[in-house]
Design a protein around this motif. Structure first.
Motif, PDB file in Angstrom:
ATOM      1  N   ARG A  76     -81.963  65.024  12.123  1.00  9.95           N
ATOM      2  CA  ARG A  76     -81.849  63.577  12.306  1.00  9.95           C
ATOM      3  C   ARG A  76     -83.232  62.972  12.491  1.00  9.95           C
ATOM      4  NH1 ARG A  76     -79.719  59.181  10.682  1.00  9.95           N
ATOM      5  NH2 ARG A  76     -78.873  57.724  12.233  1.00  9.95           N
ATOM      6  N   ARG A  80     -84.549  57.687  15.601  1.00  6.69           N
ATOM      7  CA  ARG A  80     -83.231  57.109  15.845  1.00  6.69           C
ATOM      8  C   ARG A  80     -82.558  57.871  16.985  1.00  6.69           C
ATOM      9  NH1 ARG A  80     -82.645  53.790  11.189  1.00  6.69           N
ATOM     10  NH2 ARG A  80     -80.597  53.111  11.897  1.00  6.69           N
ATOM     11  N   ASP A 208     -74.476  54.580  14.508  1.00  8.49           N
ATOM     12  CA  ASP A 208     -75.714  54.407  13.747  1.00  8.49           C
ATOM     13  C   ASP A 208     -75.721  55.331  12.529  1.00  8.49           C
ATOM     14  OD1 ASP A 208     -78.620  53.399  13.663  1.00  8.49           O
ATOM     15  OD2 ASP A 208     -78.906  55.571  13.713  1.00  8.49           O
ATOM     16  N   TRP A 209     -75.317  56.588  12.707  1.00  8.90           N
ATOM     17  CA  TRP A 209     -75.287  57.539  11.591  1.00  8.90           C
ATOM     18  C   TRP A 209     -74.279  57.106  10.536  1.00  8.90           C
ATOM     19  CZ3 TRP A 209     -71.962  60.719   9.009  1.00  8.90           C
ATOM     20  CH2 TRP A 209     -72.531  61.718   8.204  1.00  8.90           C
ATOM     21  N   GLU A 212     -75.219  54.432   8.077  1.00 11.13           N
ATOM     22  CA  GLU A 212     -76.072  54.932   6.998  1.00 11.13           C
ATOM     23  C   GLU A 212     -75.314  55.784   5.996  1.00 11.13           C
ATOM     24  OE1 GLU A 212     -80.478  55.908   8.178  1.00 11.13           O
ATOM     25  OE2 GLU A 212     -79.123  56.879   9.590  1.00 11.13           O
ATOM     26  N   ASN A 213     -74.341  56.567   6.483  1.00 16.48           N
ATOM     27  CA  ASN A 213     -73.792  57.653   5.677  1.00 16.48           C
ATOM     28  C   ASN A 213     -72.294  57.557   5.381  1.00 16.48           C
ATOM     29  OD1 ASN A 213     -76.170  59.741   5.617  1.00 16.48           O
ATOM     30  ND2 ASN A 213     -76.063  58.986   7.720  1.00 16.48           N
TER      31      ASN A 213
END
Length: 222
Positions: A76, A80, A208-209, A212-213
C-alpha cells in the motif's frame, strides 16, 4: 506520545519510549522490546521468486538503523496511512493503519489462485496503559476482531460473492508498557478503546482503497 515520520519507502512510528511489542510482523515477531514500529513499502515486482525476503528485509532494517525495532511490509502507498485515537476511562489507544485489500480473503476459504502476496492490512496499535502479557494477548484478539468487523462493514466482496473478512497476510503490532492491567476484553474500558480506534482507522483505510480499486476483489472463479 507516538510520532509518525514518512520517509519513503518507510513509515516510522516512534513510540516515545521502549515498549513491549507483541506482533506477528516479519521482523522481530512475538514479544519484543522496541521503541519503533516501521512499515517498508514494496511493490510486487520487488519480491521476485528468487529473493530471500528474510535476508533482504534484515538488511533493509539494518540500513535504517532499526534492527532492534519491529518491521512490517506493505504494498500500500504508505502516504495513505490513517490514524485513529480513542480514550475510555482514562485509557488511550492509538491505531495507525495502512489498508490494502488486493490480497483479500474470507475466513474459512482460500482463493483458487493466490493473489498478490503483499496487498495487506498492517496495524500498529499503541496502548497508554501497563499490561500483563496475558492482557496484551487478549488485546491482540480485540484488535483482530475490530479489524475484521471494519472489513466486513466495508462491504468488499470477493469474485465468488463471499464477503471479505481480511487479507491473507494481515499484520498487527500491539505496543504497551509492562504493567498490572490483567484484562482487555470487550467488557473493559481498554477493550472498548481498542475496538473503537482500530475499527475507525481500518474503516477509513478500507473506504480509501475501494474508492481507488472498486468493491469486488478479483481472484475467485465466477
Amino acid at each position: 506520545m507516538t510520532v509518525l515520520t514518512l520517509a519513503r519507502p518507510w513509515l516510522i512510528a516512534d513510540l516515545g519510549q521502549e515498549m513491549r511489542v507483541l506482533s506477528f510482523a516479519p521482523w522481530r515477531p512475538g514479544f519484543a522490546t522496541a521503541r519503533r514500529i516501521l512499515w517498508r513499502e514494496v511493490r510486487n515486482a520487488d519480491l521476485t521468486p528468487d529473493l530471500d525476503v528474510d535476508r533482504w528485509f534484515a538488511a533493509e532494517m539494518a540500513g535504517q538503523g532499526a534492527s532492534g525495532d519491529v518491521g512490517m511490509l506493505t504494498s500500500r502507498d504508505i502516504g495513505r496511512h490513517f490514524t485513529a485515537q480513542a480514550e475510555v476511562e482514562g485509557i488511550a489507544v492509538t491505531c495507525i493503519a495502512t489498508v490494502g485489500l488486493g490480497n483479500a480473503e474470507t475466513a474459512g476459504a482460500r482463493r483458487a489462485t493466490a493473489p498478490a502476496p503483499v496487498g495487506t492490512i498492517n496495524l500498529a496499535v499503541v496502548v497508554g496503559a501497563g499490561l500483563t502479557e496475558t492482557a496484551q494477548l487478549e488485546a491482540l484478539t480485540i484488535v483482530a476482531e475490530a479489524r475484521t468487523a471494519a472489513v466486513m462493514d466495508s462491504g468488499l466482496r470477493l469474485g465468488n460473492g463471499a464477503r471479505a473478512t481480511g487479507t491473507g497476510t494481515d499484520c498487527i503490532a500491539l505496543a504497551a508498557r509492562p504493567g498490572e492491567m490483567r484484562f482487555a476484553g470487550l467488557h473493559t474500558a481498554l477493550g472498548e478503546a481498542l475496538g473503537r480506534a482500530v475499527r475507525q482507522a481500518v474503516a477509513v483505510g478500507a473506504e480509501d482503497w475501494m474508492l481507488e480499486n472498486g468493491r469486488v476483489a478479483d481472484g475467485y472463479p465466477p
